[in-house]
Write a protein that holds these residues in place. Structure first.
Motif, mmCIF file in Angstrom:
data_model
loop_
_atom_site.group_PDB
_atom_site.id
_atom_site.type_symbol
_atom_site.label_atom_id
_atom_site.label_comp_id
_atom_site.label_asym_id
_atom_site.label_seq_id
_atom_site.Cartn_x
_atom_site.Cartn_y
_atom_site.Cartn_z
ATOM 1 N N THR A 130 0.725 -1.559 -0.434
ATOM 2 C CA THR A 130 -0.270 -0.098 -0.195
ATOM 3 C C THR A 130 0.851 1.558 0.177
ATOM 4 N N LEU A 131 1.833 0.907 0.794
ATOM 5 C CA LEU A 131 2.575 2.599 0.368
ATOM 6 C C LEU A 131 3.338 2.915 -0.687
ATOM 7 N N LEU A 132 3.279 1.371 -1.605
ATOM 8 C CA LEU A 132 4.684 1.845 -3.188
ATOM 9 C C LEU A 132 3.541 1.586 -3.820
ATOM 10 N N ALA A 133 1.763 2.074 -3.651
ATOM 11 C CA ALA A 133 0.680 2.303 -4.722
ATOM 12 C C ALA A 133 0.197 3.929 -3.756
ATOM 13 N N GLY A 134 0.233 4.741 -2.587
ATOM 14 C CA GLY A 134 -0.167 5.500 -1.757
ATOM 15 C C GLY A 134 1.373 6.702 -2.177
ATOM 16 N N THR A 135 2.587 5.998 -1.718
ATOM 17 C CA THR A 135 3.057 7.181 -1.421
ATOM 18 C C THR A 135 3.282 8.474 -3.001
ATOM 19 N N PRO A 136 3.230 7.651 -3.767
ATOM 20 C CA PRO A 136 3.249 8.717 -5.085
ATOM 21 C C PRO A 136 1.687 9.259 -4.998
ATOM 22 N N ALA A 137 0.941 9.035 -4.489
ATOM 23 C CA ALA A 137 -0.080 10.521 -4.495
ATOM 24 C C ALA A 137 0.289 10.921 -3.762
ATOM 25 N N ILE A 138 0.902 10.962 -2.394
ATOM 26 C CA ILE A 138 1.399 12.028 -1.730
ATOM 27 C C ILE A 138 2.262 12.728 -2.627
ATOM 28 N N THR A 139 3.548 12.813 -3.010
ATOM 29 C CA THR A 139 3.842 13.304 -3.913
ATOM 30 C C THR A 139 3.511 14.515 -4.625
ATOM 31 N N PHE A 140 2.387 13.319 -5.584
ATOM 32 C CA PHE A 140 1.617 14.202 -6.441
ATOM 33 C C PHE A 140 0.728 15.470 -6.249
ATOM 34 N N ILE A 141 0.412 15.067 -5.231
ATOM 35 C CA ILE A 141 -0.287 16.383 -4.511
ATOM 36 C C ILE A 141 0.450 17.184 -3.792
ATOM 37 N N GLY A 142 1.697 16.629 -3.349
ATOM 38 C CA GLY A 142 2.134 17.559 -2.218
ATOM 39 C C GLY A 142 3.294 18.659 -3.842
ATOM 40 N N ALA A 143 3.032 17.732 -4.934
ATOM 41 C CA ALA A 143 3.673 19.263 -5.116
ATOM 42 C C ALA A 143 3.362 20.282 -5.985
ATOM 43 N N ALA A 144 1.697 20.042 -6.190
ATOM 44 C CA ALA A 144 0.548 21.326 -6.095
ATOM 45 C C ALA A 144 0.882 22.715 -5.033
ATOM 46 N N LYS B 163 -3.367 34.555 -6.915
ATOM 47 C CA LYS B 163 -3.804 33.664 -7.843
ATOM 48 C C LYS B 163 -3.789 32.127 -7.786
ATOM 49 N N VAL B 164 -2.112 32.153 -7.031
ATOM 50 C CA VAL B 164 -2.268 30.855 -6.290
ATOM 51 C C VAL B 164 -2.640 30.396 -5.528
ATOM 52 N N GLY B 165 -3.402 31.157 -4.697
ATOM 53 C CA GLY B 165 -4.477 30.730 -3.550
ATOM 54 C C GLY B 165 -5.514 30.183 -4.193
ATOM 55 N N ALA B 166 -6.099 30.733 -5.954
ATOM 56 C CA ALA B 166 -6.952 30.364 -6.373
ATOM 57 C C ALA B 166 -6.381 28.761 -7.085
ATOM 58 N N VAL B 167 -5.487 28.702 -7.418
ATOM 59 C CA VAL B 167 -5.395 27.104 -7.671
ATOM 60 C C VAL B 167 -5.795 26.380 -6.495
ATOM 61 N N LEU B 168 -4.654 26.240 -5.598
ATOM 62 C CA LEU B 168 -5.604 25.635 -4.249
ATOM 63 C C LEU B 168 -6.606 25.502 -3.595
ATOM 64 N N ILE B 169 -7.663 26.992 -3.757
ATOM 65 C CA ILE B 169 -8.901 26.511 -4.299
ATOM 66 C C ILE B 169 -9.865 25.422 -3.879
ATOM 67 N N LEU B 170 -9.294 25.756 -5.868
ATOM 68 C CA LEU B 170 -10.061 24.643 -6.909
ATOM 69 C C LEU B 170 -9.076 22.916 -6.437
ATOM 70 N N VAL B 171 -8.239 23.252 -5.701
ATOM 71 C CA VAL B 171 -7.550 21.153 -5.838
ATOM 72 C C VAL B 171 -8.467 20.970 -4.579
ATOM 73 N N GLY B 172 -8.734 21.804 -4.096
ATOM 74 C CA GLY B 172 -9.594 21.746 -2.617
ATOM 75 C C GLY B 172 -10.509 21.537 -2.699
ATOM 76 N N PHE B 173 -12.074 21.640 -3.667
ATOM 77 C CA PHE B 173 -12.789 21.627 -3.736
ATOM 78 C C PHE B 173 -12.908 20.718 -4.777
ATOM 79 N N VAL B 174 -11.965 19.883 -5.738
ATOM 80 C CA VAL B 174 -11.988 18.508 -6.802
ATOM 81 C C VAL B 174 -11.796 17.491 -5.694
ATOM 82 N N ASN B 175 -10.976 18.218 -4.572
ATOM 83 C CA ASN B 175 -10.396 17.156 -3.425
ATOM 84 C C ASN B 175 -11.954 17.110 -2.476
ATOM 85 N N ILE B 176 -12.430 18.170 -2.247
ATOM 86 C CA ILE B 176 -13.977 18.023 -1.240
ATOM 87 C C ILE B 176 -15.050 16.780 -0.838
#
Lengths: 219, 257, 55
Positions: A130-144, B163-176
């Motif tokens: 599960t860590l193998l499947a789950g840690t990439p997700a953390i990296t992807f969302i963390g990149a944002a 602007k970057v806050g808007a990105v975060l808001i939308l990411v959060g909105f998709v995630n809710i």
């Protein structure tokens, strides 16, 4: 894209890159838990998967702020922004490199730490999978989160605050898949497949959001 | 333009902050007055109706808890629309709207959490249960706080923060929805069966009337505060622009002398 | 404890938070107005202030 991948991996494995610090942090967090809850082996084996998951989550978040910051400091971020290749793809490759350098060592260290937690073979295997499947997700969302906080001089803590609520689903399905594998009646596959689905979903929205944030914070 | 007209004819005219300020100055006393009237009526109704035979007097907590919880979600939707306005239509007031809404959303979510906790104590015998709803509202609260922290950390550059806050808001909105779904899954795994479910019986019309009035009152309250907070934010940005101009002018004079 | 206690407490806390919001908005507005007035007194005004049009 391959050169970028190799370059990023090499940079983060190199001294000062911080890839090893993540694993060390992971080990330290897991090693500290028994001092908090006591050396009762039954209790440890029961909460072991959860501890490993929380430790890995925190360790994965720890190095995230460096994902774009070094590039920004030496100006190569502007080059990446001006490239012909879509920025989303560049970000995706950078995420993959970051995961190989910091996420994969966590997955590899997990079985060893599972032994400390008195977990049996099934639990260790399930946690690693599960860590193998789950840690990439953390990296992807963390990149944002890293892209959003890239302009801030001390964004590291902020990245964790912004990303942790979004990473809750990953934690929930990772741990419940492990529990399902240990306790017989519950099936393992549904939570695991949902975890994989979340991973794929984050692999889309994470780089897209990160690319948008990088573009917006550069102009 | 020698004869400026402050009339708002199209929605796009709202993009002009000066016109927006004029409209706010015209509208807000009415909105505030209507909010007060609705609150008076709603509070009267909520204390005039009978208590529930099961929940007793505590059912009156519902009249503020449910509207606050509703607003905590609506406020995030308002922010998501504003974020779209910032990123897609580049509406100049959209980022002001998103920034002004975040503290309001956090406060309404806090009201929902506190009243929910105060309702839970006599009903469930504990201040907090990791019930699916409470947990997801709590996560929403954390997301509001993260957004406020981001805005504060980038206070010296409000347009980029927006602007970057808007990105975060939308990411959060998709995630809710994902967070909601996962919390419910987690909850059914761990839920002790003894907890009373709130959504069990359908709501009696006796309770529905005050609830509706209070919900409308809360919504209007939110919008009143929102436009006023937006006005403050516009003024704050004007002041910082003026300061910057003044500093530049001083610098120019200094170099001339 | 009686139920009325919880009801009162929740209404009071909601009222307190709402009052805090109103105060925050109000004080913020007053502060900004004062700041604008001070800038105006110092001779710093918006270029478009006389026409009432923003740019």
């Amino acid at each position: 894209m391959i050169p970028l991948l190799l370059r990023d991996i090499r940079l983060s494995v190199r001294a000062g890159g911080g890839a090893l610090i993540g694993v060390l942090f992971f080990m330290t967090v897991v090693a500290v838990i028994p001092f908090g809850v006591g050396p009762d082996l039954n209790l440890l084996s029961r909460i072991g998967p959860a501890i490993l998951w929380i430790g890995a989550l925190l360790a994965a978040l720890l190095g995230l702020d460096r994902l774009f910051q070094a590039e920004r400091e030496d100006g190569s971020l502007d080059l990446l922004l001006m490239q012909e290749t879509p920025l989303v793809l560049t970000v995706l490759v950078k995420c993959l490199a970051h995961w190989i350098a910091t996420g994969l060592p966590l997955v590899i260290a997990a079985p060893l730490l599972g032994l400390f937690m008195n977990m049996d073979e099934v639990a260790i295997g399930a946690t690693t999978l599960t860590l193998l499947a789950g840690t990439p997700a953390i990296t992807f969302i963390g990149a944002a989160g890293a892209a959003i906080a890239v302009a801030l001089p001390r964004g590291g803590l902020l990245v964790s605050i912004l990303v942790l609520p979004l990473a809750i689903p990953v934690l929930i399905f990772g741990v419940s898949a492990v529990h399902a594998a240990i306790e017989d009646p519950a099936p393992f596959l549904p939570p695991f497949l949902i975890l994989v689905a979340i991973n794929l979903f984050f692999a889309v929205i994470g780089p897209v959001a990160a690319a948008a944030a990088l573009r917006l914070s550069s102009d | 333009m020698s004869e400026p007209s402050l009339a708002i004819r199209k929605f796009s005219d709202l993009a002009n902050p000066t016109r927006f300020l004029a409209l706010v100055a015209l509208l807000w006393p009415w909105m505030a007055g209507l909010t007060l009237c609705l609150f008076a009526f709603g509070l009267y109704l909520s204390f005039a109706t009978l208590g529930d035979y099961q929940q007793g007097e505590t059912v009156r907590i519902m009249y503020i808890h449910v509207p606050a919880a509703w607003l905590s979600m609506m406020c995030y939707s308002v922010m998501a629309v504003s974020a779209l306005g910032t990123l897609v239509w580049r509406h100049p007031l959209a980022d002001v709207s998103a920034k002004a809404a975040a503290p309001l959303g956090a406060c309404f979510t806090l009201i929902a959490l506190i009243t929910g906790s105060l309702w839970g104590k006599p009903m469930w015998g504990t201040w907090w249960v990791w019930d699916a709803r409470l947990t997801s509202v709590f996560v929403l609260f954390l997301m509001y706080l993260g957004l406020i922290a981001l805005n504060r950390a980038m206070a010296d550059d409000p347009t980029r923060a927006a602007k970057v806050g808007a990105v975060l808001i939308l990411v959060g909105f998709v995630n809710i929805p994902i967070i909601k779904f996962s919390v419910e899954w987690w909850n059914t795994l761990h839920q002790p069966a003894s907890v009373v479910r709130l959504d069990g019986p359908t709501i009696d019309p006796e309770f529905l009337r005050p609830l509706m009035v209070m919900a409308v009152a809360f919504t209007l309250f939110f919008f009143t505060l929102h436009v006023l907070a937006m006005r403050n934010e516009i003024l704050r940005r004007r002041i910082s622009v003026l300061r910057r101009h003044a500093a530049r002018a001083v610098g120019r004079e200094g170099s001339d002398a | 404890m009686s139920h009325a206690f919880y009801v009162t407490l929740s209404y009071l806390s909601a009222f307190g938070i709402a009052l805090g919001l109103v105060l925050w908005v109000w004080l913020d507005h007053r502060g900004r107005q004062k700041e604008l007035a001070r800038l105006e007194a110092a001779g710093i005004r918006r270029r478009s202030a006389h026409s009432g049009e923003a740019q």
